[in-house]
Motif scaffolding. Structure first.
Motif, PDB file in Angstrom:
ATOM      1  N   MET A   1       2.021  11.934   5.850  1.00 26.73           N
ATOM      2  CA  MET A   1       2.177  11.088   4.670  1.00 26.73           C
ATOM      3  C   MET A   1       1.328  11.650   3.530  1.00 26.73           C
ATOM      4  O   MET A   1       0.175  11.992   3.701  1.00 26.73           O
ATOM      5  CB  MET A   1       1.735   9.656   4.978  1.00 26.73           C
ATOM      6  CG  MET A   1       1.903   8.699   3.801  1.00 26.73           C
ATOM      7  SD  MET A   1       1.343   7.009   4.212  1.00 26.73           S
ATOM      8  CE  MET A   1       2.559   6.575   5.461  1.00 26.73           C
ATOM      9  N   THR A   2       1.931  11.748   2.336  1.00 25.39           N
ATOM     10  CA  THR A   2       1.238  12.288   1.187  1.00 25.39           C
ATOM     11  C   THR A   2       0.192  11.301   0.692  1.00 25.39           C
ATOM     12  O   THR A   2       0.456  10.107   0.555  1.00 25.39           O
ATOM     13  CB  THR A   2       2.239  12.595   0.058  1.00 25.39           C
ATOM     14  OG1 THR A   2       3.238  13.482   0.551  1.00 25.39           O
ATOM     15  CG2 THR A   2       1.526  13.226  -1.128  1.00 25.39           C
ATOM     16  N   ASP A   3      -1.006  11.812   0.420  1.00 23.19           N
ATOM     17  CA  ASP A   3      -2.089  10.989  -0.102  1.00 23.19           C
ATOM     18  C   ASP A   3      -1.947  10.938  -1.616  1.00 23.19           C
ATOM     19  O   ASP A   3      -2.275  11.882  -2.317  1.00 23.19           O
ATOM     20  CB  ASP A   3      -3.436  11.592   0.300  1.00 23.19           C
ATOM     21  CG  ASP A   3      -4.591  10.646  -0.017  1.00 23.19           C
ATOM     22  OD1 ASP A   3      -4.325   9.471  -0.275  1.00 23.19           O
ATOM     23  OD2 ASP A   3      -5.739  11.109   0.004  1.00 23.19           O
ATOM     24  N   THR A   4      -1.389   9.850  -2.121  1.00 18.88           N
ATOM     25  CA  THR A   4      -1.102   9.724  -3.545  1.00 18.88           C
ATOM     26  C   THR A   4      -2.395   9.724  -4.354  1.00 18.88           C
ATOM     27  O   THR A   4      -3.298   8.922  -4.091  1.00 18.88           O
ATOM     28  CB  THR A   4      -0.333   8.420  -3.832  1.00 18.88           C
ATOM     29  OG1 THR A   4       0.827   8.379  -3.009  1.00 18.88           O
ATOM     30  CG2 THR A   4       0.073   8.347  -5.294  1.00 18.88           C
ATOM     31  N   PRO A   5      -2.509  10.610  -5.334  1.00 17.41           N
ATOM     32  CA  PRO A   5      -3.732  10.645  -6.140  1.00 17.41           C
ATOM     33  C   PRO A   5      -3.843   9.426  -7.049  1.00 17.41           C
ATOM     34  O   PRO A   5      -2.833   8.832  -7.457  1.00 17.41           O
ATOM     35  CB  PRO A   5      -3.566  11.934  -6.955  1.00 17.41           C
ATOM     36  CG  PRO A   5      -2.085  12.158  -7.020  1.00 17.41           C
ATOM     37  CD  PRO A   5      -1.540  11.653  -5.723  1.00 17.41           C
ATOM     38  N   LEU A   6      -5.089   9.043  -7.338  1.00 23.20           N
ATOM     39  CA  LEU A   6      -5.357   7.931  -8.247  1.00 23.20           C
ATOM     40  C   LEU A   6      -5.829   8.520  -9.564  1.00 23.20           C
ATOM     41  O   LEU A   6      -6.870   9.171  -9.622  1.00 23.20           O
ATOM     42  CB  LEU A   6      -6.429   7.016  -7.647  1.00 23.20           C
ATOM     43  CG  LEU A   6      -6.133   6.466  -6.242  1.00 23.20           C
ATOM     44  CD1 LEU A   6      -7.351   5.728  -5.700  1.00 23.20           C
ATOM     45  CD2 LEU A   6      -4.925   5.545  -6.277  1.00 23.20           C
ATOM     46  N   ASN A   7      -5.062   8.283 -10.617  1.00 27.48           N
ATOM     47  CA  ASN A   7      -5.353   8.946 -11.877  1.00 27.48           C
ATOM     48  C   ASN A   7      -5.999   8.044 -12.919  1.00 27.48           C
ATOM     49  O   ASN A   7      -6.890   8.472 -13.650  1.00 27.48           O
ATOM     50  CB  ASN A   7      -4.062   9.539 -12.455  1.00 27.48           C
ATOM     51  CG  ASN A   7      -3.467  10.594 -11.531  1.00 27.48           C
ATOM     52  OD1 ASN A   7      -4.180  11.468 -11.052  1.00 27.48           O
ATOM     53  ND2 ASN A   7      -2.169  10.508 -11.281  1.00 27.48           N
ATOM     54  N   THR A   8      -5.559   6.803 -12.994  1.00 19.67           N
ATOM     55  CA  THR A   8      -6.062   5.915 -14.044  1.00 19.67           C
ATOM     56  C   THR A   8      -7.148   4.986 -13.504  1.00 19.67           C
ATOM     57  O   THR A   8      -7.289   4.790 -12.294  1.00 19.67           O
ATOM     58  CB  THR A   8      -4.925   5.055 -14.618  1.00 19.67           C
ATOM     59  OG1 THR A   8      -4.455   4.157 -13.606  1.00 19.67           O
ATOM     60  CG2 THR A   8      -3.777   5.932 -15.090  1.00 19.67           C
ATOM     61  N   ILE A   9      -7.901   4.401 -14.421  1.00 19.03           N
ATOM     62  CA  ILE A   9      -8.944   3.448 -14.027  1.00 19.03           C
ATOM     63  C   ILE A   9      -8.330   2.263 -13.300  1.00 19.03           C
ATOM     64  O   ILE A   9      -8.848   1.817 -12.268  1.00 19.03           O
ATOM     65  CB  ILE A   9      -9.740   2.976 -15.262  1.00 19.03           C
ATOM     66  CG1 ILE A   9     -10.630   4.107 -15.784  1.00 19.03           C
ATOM     67  CG2 ILE A   9     -10.590   1.745 -14.929  1.00 19.03           C
ATOM     68  CD1 ILE A   9     -11.425   3.740 -17.024  1.00 19.03           C
ATOM     69  N   SER A  10      -7.226   1.745 -13.817  1.00 23.69           N
ATOM     70  CA  SER A  10      -6.601   0.584 -13.187  1.00 23.69           C
ATOM     71  C   SER A  10      -6.104   0.909 -11.783  1.00 23.69           C
ATOM     72  O   SER A  10      -6.210   0.082 -10.870  1.00 23.69           O
ATOM     73  CB  SER A  10      -5.450   0.057 -14.047  1.00 23.69           C
ATOM     74  OG  SER A  10      -4.476   1.054 -14.256  1.00 23.69           O
ATOM     75  N   GLU A  11      -5.566   2.098 -11.575  1.00 23.81           N
ATOM     76  CA  GLU A  11      -5.115   2.503 -10.243  1.00 23.81           C
ATOM     77  C   GLU A  11      -6.299   2.558  -9.270  1.00 23.81           C
ATOM     78  O   GLU A  11      -6.204   2.105  -8.125  1.00 23.81           O
ATOM     79  CB  GLU A  11      -4.421   3.868 -10.303  1.00 23.81           C
ATOM     80  CG  GLU A  11      -3.044   3.842 -10.935  1.00 23.81           C
ATOM     81  CD  GLU A  11      -2.441   5.229 -11.074  1.00 23.81           C
ATOM     82  OE1 GLU A  11      -1.235   5.319 -11.343  1.00 23.81           O
ATOM     83  OE2 GLU A  11      -3.185   6.227 -10.931  1.00 23.81           O
TER      84      GLU A  11
END
Length: 321
Positions: A1-11
């Motif tokens: 499973m791909t580890d989705t990156p967190l890009n924004t502060i809200s994410e």
């Protein structure tokens, strides 16, 4: 499973808020929980409470921990992740009713809350506590609820004017004795056990198993898992924590090993780093969060310097939170 990156502060903040850390207390609670129910031919837990064949009673579970040790989170996660338990909703669906008792609750007010949630219009003020709980038991039967969880149950056992502590203890006993007896889980601080033991006969106490949620001890497997959770979460959020800071050890020391409080302190510290748009956690971040909750201290576990020295100084001072 791909580890989705967190890009924004809200994410990042949303991910951090939803993150649940396991240290072993979940497995401990589930082991006790499963004993309350029948199993099917495959050995899987069902939603049917076990009944003693002689007394024709179900069994209760007393889940005890100091405030901040994570008992509420443990209970709610168990309900969510146990396939045969479904939390009861306002739409009248589900077989597990979770009630969190407010500090000012009485045995009468708790009965009224249960009755309202299950669709009963309300009680006249002249209706006694035993009569209210009789109606509650009938409502549980009518709605198909087989598990009742009463969190912060110690509040209904506080003495005072207008508070019927013996009646509250009796009501708990009757929940496992009636025709529609349920699997009853009562959770609270250790004073809950002490309150129930005040019943001279001990009849209610002996109908409950006890599950004590321990604090995380230094050097234990739970402490190691806590450190791994901190490190994993920081990496996911793109935050660096210098291993030399002994950050996890400091947090557990600060919160006396109380899991719930320790997790909150770490999450709030990481949240501060995220909102300040930084990529490195400093001891000052945790100290600011700690002082906000506990007031100013001459020295805290997040004092700069070698942790072994800081720890010895705090112990010599008789450290309290």
């Amino acid at each position: 499973m791909t580890d989705t990156p967190l890009n924004t502060i809200s994410e990042k903040l949303d991910w951090l808020a939803q993150r649940y850390w396991k240290f072993g207390q979940d497995d401990l609670f589930l082991d006790y929980l499963e004993d309350l129910y029948e199993v099917d031919d495959e050995g899987h837990m069902t939603s049917t409470p076990r009944r003693d064949p002689l007394a024709d009673e179900t069994r209760g579970l007393m889940f005890l921990a100091r405030s901040g040790n994570g008992k509420t989170a443990t209970i709610k996660k168990a309900i969510r992740e146990t396939p045969v338990l479904e939390e009861y909703t306002d739409q009248g669906e589900g077989n597990t009713l979770y009630m969190e008792v407010p500090p000012d609750a009485t045995i009468k007010s708790l009965a009224e809350d249960i009755a309202k949630i299950t669709g009963y219009s309300g009680f006249h003020k002249s209706v006694t506590a035993p009569e209210r709980w009789l109606i509650c038991r009938r409502r549980l039967r009518m709605t198909g609820i087989t598990t009742l969880v009463i969190d912060e149950c110690h509040h209904i056992l506080r003495p005072g004017p207008g508070r019927d502590v013996p009646g509250a203890i009796q009501a708990l006993k009757h929940m496992v004795q009636s025709d529609h007896a349920v699997a009853l889980i009562i959770a609270g601080v250790p004073e809950l056990r002490e309150g129930i033991l005040k019943e001279a006969s001990g009849e209610t106490y002996r109908r409950f198993d006890e599950c004590h949620l321990p604090s995380i001890q230094p050097g234990s497997g739970e402490a190691e898992r806590f450190s791994r959770c901190v490190a994993t979460s920081a990496r996911k959020l793109g935050i660096e924590i210098d291993p030399g800071l002994k950050f996890s050890e400091r947090v557990l020391f600060a919160e006396h090993g109380e899991a719930g409080r320790a997790v909150k302190l770490v999450k709030d510290s990481l949240r501060r780093v995220i909102t300040k748009r930084r990529s490195r956690l400093e001891l000052e971040d945790a100290e600011r969060i700690f002082v906000k909750s506990n007031g100013p201290k001459e020295m805290t576990p997040f004092h700069p310097g070698d942790w072994s020295f800081v720890e010895s100084e705090l112990k010599a001072m008789g450290w309290v939170r």
